[in-house]
Write an enzyme that holds these catalytic residues in place. Structure first.
Site, PDB file in Angstrom:
ATOM      1  N   LYS A 287       8.789  64.335  42.369  1.00 19.48           N
ATOM      2  CA  LYS A 287       8.531  62.857  41.676  1.00 19.48           C
ATOM      3  C   LYS A 287       9.524  62.357  40.723  1.00 19.48           C
ATOM      4  CE  LYS A 287       3.667  64.210  41.565  1.00 19.48           C
ATOM      5  NZ  LYS A 287       3.855  65.939  41.392  1.00 19.48           N
TER       6      LYS A 287
ATOM      7  N   SER B  30      -4.057  61.360  40.970  1.00 16.92           N
ATOM      8  CA  SER B  30      -5.435  61.792  41.252  1.00 16.92           C
ATOM      9  C   SER B  30      -6.080  62.140  40.147  1.00 16.92           C
ATOM     10  CB  SER B  30      -5.188  63.224  42.406  1.00 16.92           C
ATOM     11  OG  SER B  30      -4.677  63.937  41.729  1.00 16.92           O
TER      12      SER B  30
ATOM     13  N   ALA C 101     -12.460  66.576  51.671  1.00 13.35           N
ATOM     14  CA  ALA C 101     -11.640  66.294  52.853  1.00 13.35           C
ATOM     15  C   ALA C 101     -12.252  65.235  53.770  1.00 13.35           C
ATOM     16  CB  ALA C 101     -11.349  67.774  53.681  1.00 13.35           C
TER      17      ALA C 101
HETATM   18  O1  NUP Z   1      -1.431  62.260  42.194  1.00 11.55           O
HETATM   19  C1  NUP Z   1      -1.191  63.294  42.474  1.00 11.55           C
HETATM   20  N1  NUP Z   1      -1.953  64.229  42.226  1.00 11.55           N
HETATM   21  C2  NUP Z   1      -1.586  65.724  42.661  1.00 11.55           C
HETATM   22  O2  NUP Z   1      -2.468  66.584  42.438  1.00 11.55           O
HETATM   23  C3  NUP Z   1       0.082  63.516  42.929  1.00 11.55           C
HETATM   24  C4  NUP Z   1       0.668  65.022  43.145  1.00 11.55           C
HETATM   25  N2  NUP Z   1       1.703  65.151  43.958  1.00 11.55           N
HETATM   26  N3  NUP Z   1      -0.187  65.766  43.050  1.00 11.55           N
HETATM   27  C5  NUP Z   1       0.117  67.146  43.482  1.00 11.55           C
HETATM   28  O3  NUP Z   1      -0.901  67.709  44.666  1.00 11.55           O
HETATM   29  C6  NUP Z   1       0.084  68.379  42.572  1.00 11.55           C
HETATM   30  O4  NUP Z   1       0.937  68.340  41.584  1.00 11.55           O
HETATM   31  C7  NUP Z   1      -0.052  69.473  43.255  1.00 11.55           C
HETATM   32  O5  NUP Z   1       1.295  70.039  43.590  1.00 11.55           O
HETATM   33  C8  NUP Z   1      -1.110  69.116  44.472  1.00 11.55           C
HETATM   34  C9  NUP Z   1      -2.314  69.261  44.257  1.00 11.55           C
HETATM   35  O6  NUP Z   1      -2.832  70.616  44.026  1.00 11.55           O
HETATM   36  P1  NUP Z   1      -4.424  70.973  44.015  1.00 11.55           P
HETATM   37  O7  NUP Z   1      -4.926  70.315  42.798  1.00 11.55           O
HETATM   38  O8  NUP Z   1      -4.910  70.864  45.354  1.00 11.55           O
HETATM   39  O9  NUP Z   1      -4.136  72.662  43.564  1.00 11.55           O
END
Ligand code: NUP
Length: 213
Positions: free
Chosen positions: A63, A113, A175
């Site tokens: 990021k 998210s 999903a």
């Molecule tokens: O908006 C985002 N939300 C998010 O959860 C952007 C992300 N990169 N992530 C990443 O996705 C978060 O840092 C983690 O690595 C993964 C989600 O993991 P989980 O919630 O399924 O455990």
């Protein structure tokens, strides 16, 4: 077996655990996404090891959100370590994103998210979509927790730019629903690596979205 649309978010610290989970789930994945927890816990060399063990593409979810020069310095090392894709923030501006894109395939965050994404990121999502369209990034990050936003983001993006959606499972996203909303790939972390049987969990999610159009 059709090509998978499932990305594993491998957010563990330990090298051995990471390699073990990667190996037993690889069959059901399109790619593995690593983030700071694994990089801090195991070092960047984990990228090469994961590739050797699974043969899958690696997405480095670092990021990036800095000035162009610092983004470039970080991205260079991450791509040199073998990462196939890097996730970068778009809100820092076009020059910062371009610095990453000059070095390799880039995924731009256009909306996150978690609930807090509504405070500062969602209000600028429109502009971030435009940026992704202008730069033609490999893909964008959109929230699996808000399928209606995935649908909207997909509708505004140039065809060919992939919509990649974290937030399935532990954060509440579904999903199948998010694939139907237009996601090309879903990212799943805790619901796989935190489950009693990661391979079985990955298989179940893979099968849930297999064949969904
Ligand atoms: O908006 C985002 N939300 C998010 O959860 C952007 C992300 N990169 N992530 C990443 O996705 C978060 O840092 C983690 O690595 C993964 C989600 O993991 P989980 O919630 O399924 O455990």
């Amino acid at each position: 077996m059709s090509e998978s649309r499932l990305i594993l978010a491998l957010d563990v610290y330990e090298r051995e655990r990471a390699l073990e989970i990667a190996e037993c789930t690889a069959e059901y994945l399109w790619a593995i996404k690593i983030n700071w927890p694994l990089i801090i816990g195991s070092g960047l060399k984990i990228i090469t090891e994961l590739k050797q063990v699974t043969g899958l593409p690696i997405i480095a979810d670092v990021k990036l959100a800095d000035i162009p020069n610092t983004n470039r310095l970080i991205a260079r090392k991450v791509f040199e370590a073998g990462a196939d894709y890097i996730i970068a923030h778009g809100f820092v501006g076009r020059d910062s994103v371009e610095a990453v894109m000059e070095l390799g395939e880039t995924i731009i965050v256009v909306e996150m998210s978690h609930p807090g994404a509504k405070e500062f990121i969602q209000p600028v999502t429109e502009g971030l979509i435009e940026l992704a369209n202008e730069l033609e990034s490999f893909g964008v990050i959109a929230p699996a927790t808000r399928p209606e936003r995935v649908e909207y983001i997909r509708s505004k993006l140039k065809p060919g730019i992939r919509v990649i959606t974290p937030g399935v499972g532990a954060q509440g996203g579904k999903a199948e629903e998010v694939i139907r909303a237009g996601a090309d790939y879903i990212i799943v972390g805790r619901s796989i690596y935190g489950s009693e049987n990661p391979r079985e969990s990955a298989r179940r999610i893979f099968e849930e979205i297999e064949g969904v159009v």
